[in-house]
Design a protein around this motif. Structure first.
Motif, mmCIF file in Angstrom:
data_model
loop_
_atom_site.group_PDB
_atom_site.id
_atom_site.type_symbol
_atom_site.label_atom_id
_atom_site.label_comp_id
_atom_site.label_asym_id
_atom_site.label_seq_id
_atom_site.Cartn_x
_atom_site.Cartn_y
_atom_site.Cartn_z
ATOM 1 N N UNK A 102 11.386 -0.581 -8.628
ATOM 2 C CA UNK A 102 10.536 -0.565 -7.432
ATOM 3 C C UNK A 102 9.344 0.360 -7.623
ATOM 4 N N UNK A 103 9.532 1.503 -8.277
ATOM 5 C CA UNK A 103 8.400 2.417 -8.531
ATOM 6 C C UNK A 103 7.305 1.673 -9.288
ATOM 7 N N UNK A 104 7.739 0.982 -10.339
ATOM 8 C CA UNK A 104 6.757 0.274 -11.165
ATOM 9 C C UNK A 104 6.098 -0.851 -10.372
ATOM 10 N N UNK A 105 6.905 -1.598 -9.633
ATOM 11 C CA UNK A 105 6.395 -2.767 -8.920
ATOM 12 C C UNK A 105 5.456 -2.354 -7.786
ATOM 13 N N UNK A 106 5.811 -1.302 -7.094
ATOM 14 C CA UNK A 106 4.983 -0.857 -5.974
ATOM 15 C C UNK A 106 3.692 -0.213 -6.507
ATOM 16 N N UNK A 107 3.798 0.507 -7.626
ATOM 17 C CA UNK A 107 2.593 1.045 -8.283
ATOM 18 C C UNK A 107 1.682 -0.091 -8.732
ATOM 19 N N UNK A 108 2.297 -1.156 -9.232
ATOM 20 C CA UNK A 108 1.512 -2.315 -9.684
ATOM 21 C C UNK A 108 0.824 -2.995 -8.505
ATOM 22 N N UNK A 109 1.523 -3.053 -7.365
ATOM 23 C CA UNK A 109 0.911 -3.627 -6.155
ATOM 24 C C UNK A 109 -0.361 -2.841 -5.812
ATOM 25 N N UNK A 110 -0.268 -1.496 -5.833
ATOM 26 C CA UNK A 110 -1.433 -0.661 -5.507
ATOM 27 C C UNK A 110 -2.554 -0.873 -6.524
ATOM 28 N N UNK A 165 5.206 -8.312 -1.094
ATOM 29 C CA UNK A 165 5.565 -7.459 0.044
ATOM 30 C C UNK A 165 6.369 -6.255 -0.474
ATOM 31 N N UNK A 166 5.719 -5.107 -0.644
ATOM 32 C CA UNK A 166 6.430 -3.947 -1.217
ATOM 33 C C UNK A 166 7.716 -3.598 -0.471
ATOM 34 N N UNK A 167 7.699 -3.618 0.853
ATOM 35 C CA UNK A 167 8.891 -3.236 1.618
ATOM 36 C C UNK A 167 10.064 -4.178 1.353
ATOM 37 N N UNK A 173 8.221 8.679 3.468
ATOM 38 C CA UNK A 173 7.981 7.264 3.133
ATOM 39 C C UNK A 173 8.261 6.319 4.309
ATOM 40 N N UNK A 174 8.646 6.887 5.468
ATOM 41 C CA UNK A 174 8.872 6.064 6.655
ATOM 42 C C UNK A 174 10.323 5.650 6.843
ATOM 43 N N UNK A 200 0.958 3.501 1.682
ATOM 44 C CA UNK A 200 2.411 3.288 1.788
ATOM 45 C C UNK A 200 3.043 3.288 0.386
ATOM 46 N N UNK A 201 2.376 2.614 -0.552
ATOM 47 C CA UNK A 201 2.900 2.560 -1.925
ATOM 48 C C UNK A 201 3.003 3.968 -2.505
ATOM 49 N N UNK A 202 2.000 4.796 -2.238
ATOM 50 C CA UNK A 202 2.029 6.169 -2.755
ATOM 51 C C UNK A 202 3.196 6.937 -2.136
ATOM 52 N N UNK A 203 3.388 6.789 -0.822
ATOM 53 C CA UNK A 203 4.484 7.513 -0.150
ATOM 54 C C UNK A 203 5.844 7.045 -0.669
ATOM 55 N N UNK A 204 5.970 5.747 -0.883
ATOM 56 C CA UNK A 204 7.250 5.229 -1.397
ATOM 57 C C UNK A 204 7.541 5.779 -2.792
#
Ligand SMILES: Cc1cc2nc3c(=O)[nH]c(=O)nc-3n(C[C@H](O)[C@H](O)[C@H](O)COP(=O)(O)OP(=O)(O)OC[C@H]3O[C@@H](n4cnc5c(N)ncnc54)[C@H](O)[C@@H]3O)c2cc1C
Length: 413
Positions: A270-278, A106-108, A227-228, A372-376
């Motif tokens: 978080x940048x790395x983890x959210x990029x990895x999620x995408x 869950x990225x958020x 990013x919301x 969402x991952x891109x915006x974050x």
């Protein structure tokens, strides 16, 4: 000659020479057994409890206090804070592992791990008095309250030391006047770590803890980032803050920035983890989606995108882990943090952006989480020291000299 950082980072003995037969290499790229077990257990918990609500959470601007309370019960808040203060007594690397595993489900929810381990809570735990810890840490570590950092001002962004919000001592209170912008969680935090000017120059900067509801302190109506996330302007007008809420007095700026490097590692992770999620979602999509009678992953034009994405993520991950491992429970160095932040911010954004392209209309849609991952990731290229400011810092390391960003004194007059 510029100092060489690379050798000393990889070896426990900076003076060690070339390996001879019988020497044991000091570089180990594997997790320890404990780290593996920790990562697996966090991942199992996150898959079970957080993955189901991931999409809804991403589109909710409010801080997920429900997740924060669950994370607290799991021991995932205050990982690097000493047990004596109510934390877990773990390492910075443990906290990075927690962010990666939570974001994978869950990225958020990775924001909760950030808020409970890397954000202003880390600076607070480093410098707070016993009385301040007793008053504020229990609620923060239980996920009931959140703390927001107020450094940026309308006229002090990258040039943070130009801040103008002042504090002047009046009897047993400080009187605070000025305003702050862009603070993460500023719209709904209950406690604020505010950078303040007690006097002129760099040595005049320090910080105080200011509680929501303090007379003279107003939280403006929320604005929204791309990013919301929501943030509010903080207004201080003749705001009287008890002296007991002083965190670091004049001369505290360098200490604050030293602790802020830990916050940067959270932004980096978080940048790395959210990029990895995408990346993972794009990989699944390219394996299952068929066009022209073939799975997307069979087109070389897309295979090369995946090769580039994997290279960016893996390289950035090494820099992140190096910064975290070398810091252990202490604070990471500015140099290693800068390299890691630059690499992970850029890799996360590039990969999430490319994942949208690979997933076409599905990736660009709000149902995919990839947009969402891109915006974050885009926001973290500005927050916590922009990409450009990190490059300025790195150039100073390369040339081993300071490059002033300001005009000569005569021109300023
Ligand atoms: C998602 C997000 C979360 C944030 N959270 C917080 C928070 O919790 N607390 C807080 O206090 N602030 C927070 N901020 C604010 C953030 O710290 C500032 O946005 C950042 O420091 C940049 O300042 P600025 O926006 O005023 O841009 P400016 O400083 O005006 O810069 C504008 C552009 O010019 C570039 N630039 C400026 N100076 C130089 C230079 N010398 N060399 C090269 N390029 C330069 C910058 O890199 C940027 O691209 C957050 C911002 C974002 C986007």
């Amino acid at each position: 000659m510029a100092p060489c950082h690379l050798g000393s980072c990889w070896s426990s003995d900076p003076g060690a020479g070339v390996l001879t037969s019988g020497d044991q290499p000091t570089v180990d790229f594997s997790f320890t057994e404990d780290q593996k077990l920790f990562a697996e257990s966090v991942r199992r918990w996150a898959d079970d409890k957080l993955a189901p609500g991931a999409l809804a959470r991403a589109h909710d601007p409010h801080f997920p206090f429900d997740v924060a309370k669950m994370a607290a019960e799991q021991g995932l808040l205050g990982i690097t804070i000493p047990e004596a203060d109510g934390g877990q007594g773990g390492t910075l690397m443990d906290a990075v592992i927690a962010i990666e595993q939570v974001a994978a489900a869950c990225p958020r929810s990775a924001d909760v791990i950030q808020a409970g381990n890397f954000g202003p809570i880390r600076t607070f735990a480093e410098y707070a008095t016993d009385d301040q810890k007793a008053r504020f840490l229990p609620d923060l570590l239980a996920g009931r309250n959140s703390i927001s950092l107020g450094m940026s001002e309308p006229d002090a962004g990258s040039a943070a030391t130009e801040l103008r919000t002042t504090a002047r001592l009046d009897d047993d209170h400080y009187v605070v006047d000025g305003s702050k912008v862009f603070g993460t969680h500023s719209a709904e935090a209950s406690l604020y770590l505010i950078y303040l000017r007690f006097g002129p120059g760099l040595d005049g900067i320090g910080s105080m803890l200011i509680e929501r509801g303090t007379p003279g302190f107003t939280v403006g109506s929320p604005s929204r980032f791309l990013n919301g996330e929501e943030w509010s302007t903080l207004y201080f007008e003749n705001c009287r803050v008890p002296q007991a809420n002083l965190l670091l007095g004049p001369g505290g700026f360098k200490k604050q920035i030293a602790a802020f490097n830990a916050e940067r590692i959270g932004n980096t992770a978080r940048s790395l983890a959210v990029g990895t999620y995408a990346f993972e979602r794009a990989k699944e999509h390219a394996t299952t989606r068929r066009q022209f009678g073939k799975a997307l992953c069979e087109f070389q034009g897309l295979q090369w995108k995946f090769a580039d994405m994997a290279l960016k993520l893996e390289g950035a991950r090494l820099l992140l882990y190096r910064a975290a491992i070398n810091a252990d429970r202490g604070l990471p160095t500015a140099y290693e943090t800068t390299l890691a932040k630059l690499a992970c911010n850029q890799a996360g954004f590039d990969v999430a952006n490319e994942a949208i392209q690979i997933m076409g209309g599905t990736g660009f849609s709000e149902e995919s989480l990839v947009e969402y991952c891109m915006r974050r990731c885009r926001g973290w290229m500005i927050a916590g020291g922009s990409i450009e400011m990190m490059k300025n810092r790195l150039a100073e390391e390369v040339f081993d000299r300071r490059f002033s960003q300001r005009p000569p004194r005569a021109a300023q007059a």
